[in-house]
Design a protein around this motif. Structure first.
Motif, mmCIF file in Angstrom:
data_model
loop_
_atom_site.group_PDB
_atom_site.id
_atom_site.type_symbol
_atom_site.label_atom_id
_atom_site.label_comp_id
_atom_site.label_asym_id
_atom_site.label_seq_id
_atom_site.Cartn_x
_atom_site.Cartn_y
_atom_site.Cartn_z
ATOM 1 N N PHE A 80 0.801 -1.233 0.000
ATOM 2 C CA PHE A 80 0.000 0.000 0.000
ATOM 3 C C PHE A 80 0.835 1.285 0.000
ATOM 4 O O PHE A 80 0.517 2.219 -0.738
ATOM 5 N N PRO A 81 1.898 1.376 0.811
ATOM 6 C CA PRO A 81 2.679 2.625 0.795
ATOM 7 C C PRO A 81 3.260 2.937 -0.580
ATOM 8 O O PRO A 81 3.310 4.098 -0.998
ATOM 9 N N PHE A 82 3.696 1.897 -1.304
ATOM 10 C CA PHE A 82 4.321 2.096 -2.614
ATOM 11 C C PHE A 82 3.279 2.358 -3.703
ATOM 12 O O PHE A 82 3.515 3.124 -4.631
ATOM 13 N N ILE A 83 2.116 1.711 -3.561
ATOM 14 C CA ILE A 83 1.010 1.995 -4.485
ATOM 15 C C ILE A 83 0.600 3.454 -4.359
ATOM 16 O O ILE A 83 0.387 4.152 -5.350
ATOM 17 N N ASN A 84 0.514 3.918 -3.111
ATOM 18 C CA ASN A 84 0.143 5.308 -2.853
ATOM 19 C C ASN A 84 1.171 6.284 -3.444
ATOM 20 O O ASN A 84 0.816 7.302 -4.036
ATOM 21 N N GLU A 85 2.444 5.958 -3.310
ATOM 22 C CA GLU A 85 3.517 6.842 -3.779
ATOM 23 C C GLU A 85 3.633 6.863 -5.303
ATOM 24 O O GLU A 85 3.821 7.920 -5.901
ATOM 25 N N PHE A 86 3.531 5.690 -5.928
ATOM 26 C CA PHE A 86 3.816 5.589 -7.358
ATOM 27 C C PHE A 86 2.567 5.621 -8.251
ATOM 28 O O PHE A 86 2.638 6.081 -9.393
ATOM 29 N N LEU A 87 1.438 5.095 -7.752
ATOM 30 C CA LEU A 87 0.241 4.981 -8.598
ATOM 31 C C LEU A 87 -0.875 5.945 -8.204
ATOM 32 O O LEU A 87 -1.792 6.180 -8.990
ATOM 33 N N GLY A 88 -0.829 6.484 -6.981
ATOM 34 C CA GLY A 88 -1.812 7.493 -6.591
ATOM 35 C C GLY A 88 -2.986 6.966 -5.788
ATOM 36 O O GLY A 88 -3.133 5.753 -5.565
ATOM 37 N N ASP A 89 -3.847 7.902 -5.375
ATOM 38 C CA ASP A 89 -4.970 7.594 -4.484
ATOM 39 C C ASP A 89 -5.991 6.635 -5.070
ATOM 40 O O ASP A 89 -6.510 5.757 -4.383
ATOM 41 N N GLU A 90 -6.306 6.811 -6.353
ATOM 42 C CA GLU A 90 -7.340 5.962 -6.969
ATOM 43 C C GLU A 90 -6.918 4.500 -6.965
ATOM 44 O O GLU A 90 -7.716 3.605 -6.635
#
Length: 368
Positions: free
Chosen positions: A111-121
Motif C-alpha cells: 500500500f505505501p508504494f502503491i500510494n507513492e507511485f500509482l496514486g490515491d485511486e
C-alpha cells in the motif's frame, strides 16, 4: 524516470533510518506500537482519503473477488508444489506453509508504494481488493487451521463457537474495515472530502502523511534474518513470487486489462508479504499443544518455520513491489511479466533441481 529514482532513493533511506534506529529501539513492544499506529491510524486515514475520491459502483466488487481468487489459487496449488521442495503436505512444515503462503499483508508491504507511485485511486482499488483477502485470512484459514489440528489430534473434541464469533467481531472492529464502510456510506449519500468540515478533512490528511515514513521505518526496525532453513524459505518465496506474477498475467489477459496502472496493480497486490493473521491462528494452536506437553514431532505446525517465513517475506515483497513500481511502465507489458514470472519460478526451483541432479549422479556412479 528521474522522479521515480528519487522517490525510490527516499524510500530506501527511510528503511535505512529504521535499520539505524535498531540500536535505540530494541523492545518488541515499542516496535509493535509503531505497527499499531500504522494499522489503526495512518493506513485507515490514507485509505479513507483514497476511497472518498472515487465513484461508488457495483463494479468495485470485482476487486475483492479477484484477490480472493488469488488466495485460493495458492492455497489449492500448495499441496502439489510443496513436494517439489521436499515437504510433505501432511507434515508440520507442509501445514504451516499451506496456511501462510496464500495470505497477504498489503498494508505494510504494498500500500505505501502503491500510494507513492500509482496514486490515491489505485490505492482505493487495492484497499477494496484487500477485503477479500481479510475474509480469507481471518475466517477461512482459521477453519483450515482447526481442521488440521483436529486431524492431527483425532481424539480431541473442540468447541470453537466462541472463537469463531471473536474472529468475526475482530474483522468488523478492525479500523481499516470501519473506515472503508464509513467511506462507502458517505459516498452513497453524496458526501465527499470537500463536503466534510475542514477540521475533519485536515485531520485525515495529517494522519495519512504519517503512513509511508512510518511503514518504511517499521520495516527497517522489524526485519529479522534468523538462522534456520534459509535456503528452503528463500526458494519457496521466490517460487511463490514467480507463480504469483504468472497468475497476474492470466488475470490481465482474461479481463483484457490495458491500463498501465491497473496492470501494475494486478501485479503488486498479490506480491504482498505473507499475513500475520494465519500466524496468529498457528500460534494459538501451538499454545494449546504446549499446554498439553505435546512433543515437537506431534505438533500440528512448525512455529520456527512460520517465524522464518514472515521474517523473509516482508523484505522480499518490499523489494519486489518497490522495484516493479519504480521501473515506470516497464512491467506494464504482459510479455515482460511472463518472462519475469518464469525467471522467479526457475530461481525458486533451481537449488532443488540441482540437488536432485547431484543425488542422481552420485547414485549413477555407485551403481556403475
Amino acid at each position: 524516470m528521474v522522479e521515480a529514482v528519487q522517490k525510490t532513493l527516499i524510500l530506501l533511506l527511510l528503511i535505512g533510518l529504521g535499520l539505524a534506529l535498531r540500536s535505540k529501539i530494541k523492545n518488541k513492544t515499542e516496535i509493535n506500537g509503531i505497527k499499531e499506529i500504522i494499522l489503526s491510524i495512518a493506513l485507515p486515514s490514507t485509505v479513507f482519503i483514497a476511497l472518498m475520491g472515487i465513484k461508488i459502483s457495483a463494479s468495485l466488487l470485482i476487486y475483492p473477488v479477484l484477490v480472493l481468487a488469488f488466495n485460493f489459487f495458492i492455497y489449492l496449488t500448495a499441496p502439489y508444489f510443496l513436494p517439489i521442495f521436499g515437504i510433505e503436505k501432511d507434515s508440520s512444515a507442509g501445514r504451516t506453509l499451506t496456511m501462510l503462503l496464500p495470505s497477504l499483508a498489503p498494508g505494510l508491504s504494498s500500500f505505501p508504494f502503491i500510494n507513492e507511485f500509482l496514486g490515491d485511486e489505485s490505492l482505493a482499488l487495492a484497499a477494496m481488493g484487500d477485503v477479500g483477502n481479510k475474509f480469507f485470512a481471518l475466517n477461512f484459514l482459521y477453519f483450515v487451521a482447526m481442521k488440521m489440528y483436529l486431524k492431527n489430534n483425532q481424539t480431541e473434541e473442540v468447541e470453537e463457537k466462541g472463537k469463531v464469533k471473536s474472529l468475526l467481531l475482530s474483522l468488523v472492529k478492525e479500523p481499516i474495515n470501519i473506515i472503508m464502510l464509513l467511506a462507502i456510506i458517505f459516498l452513497s449519500v453524496g458526501i465527499n472530502m470537500k463536503s466534510l468540515p475542514s477540521a475533519i478533512s485536515e485531520l485525515f490528511n495529517r494522519a495519512s502523511s504519517l503512513m509511508t515514513p512510518l511503514v518504511l521505518i517499521y520495516i527497517g526496525l522489524a526485519v529479522q534474518f534468523k538462522e534456520g532453513k534459509i535456503k528452503l524459505v528463500s526458494s519457496i518465496l521466490l517460487f511463490r513470487a514467480g507463480i504469483t506474477i504468472l497468475f497476474s498475467v492470466l488475470i490481465i489477459n482474461i479481463f483484457n486489462i490495458t491500463t498501465p496502472n491497473l496492470i501494475l496493480l494486478a501485479v503488486v497486490v498479490p506480491l504482498s508479504s505473507c499475513s500475520f493473521w494465519p500466524f496468529a491462528h498457528i500460534s494459538a494452536i501451538n499454545l494449546k499443544e504446549e499446554d498439553k506437553n505435546y512433543l515437537k514431532e506431534r505438533k500440528t505446525f512448525d512455529m520456527n518455520l512460520a517465524v522464518l517465513i514472515l521474517a523473509f517475506s516482508l523484505p522480499l515483497s518490499t523489494i519486489l513491489v518497490m522495484g516493479i513500481l519504480a521501473s515506470g511502465q516497464f512491467f506494464a507489458q504482459t510479455s515482460t511479466l511472463l518472462v519475469t514470472g518464469l525467471i522467479f519460478t526457475g530461481l525458486g526451483l533451481a537449488p532443488h533441481m540441482l540437488k536432485k541432479s547431484k543425488t542422481f549422479l552420485k547414485l549413477s556412479k555407485v551403481s556403475s
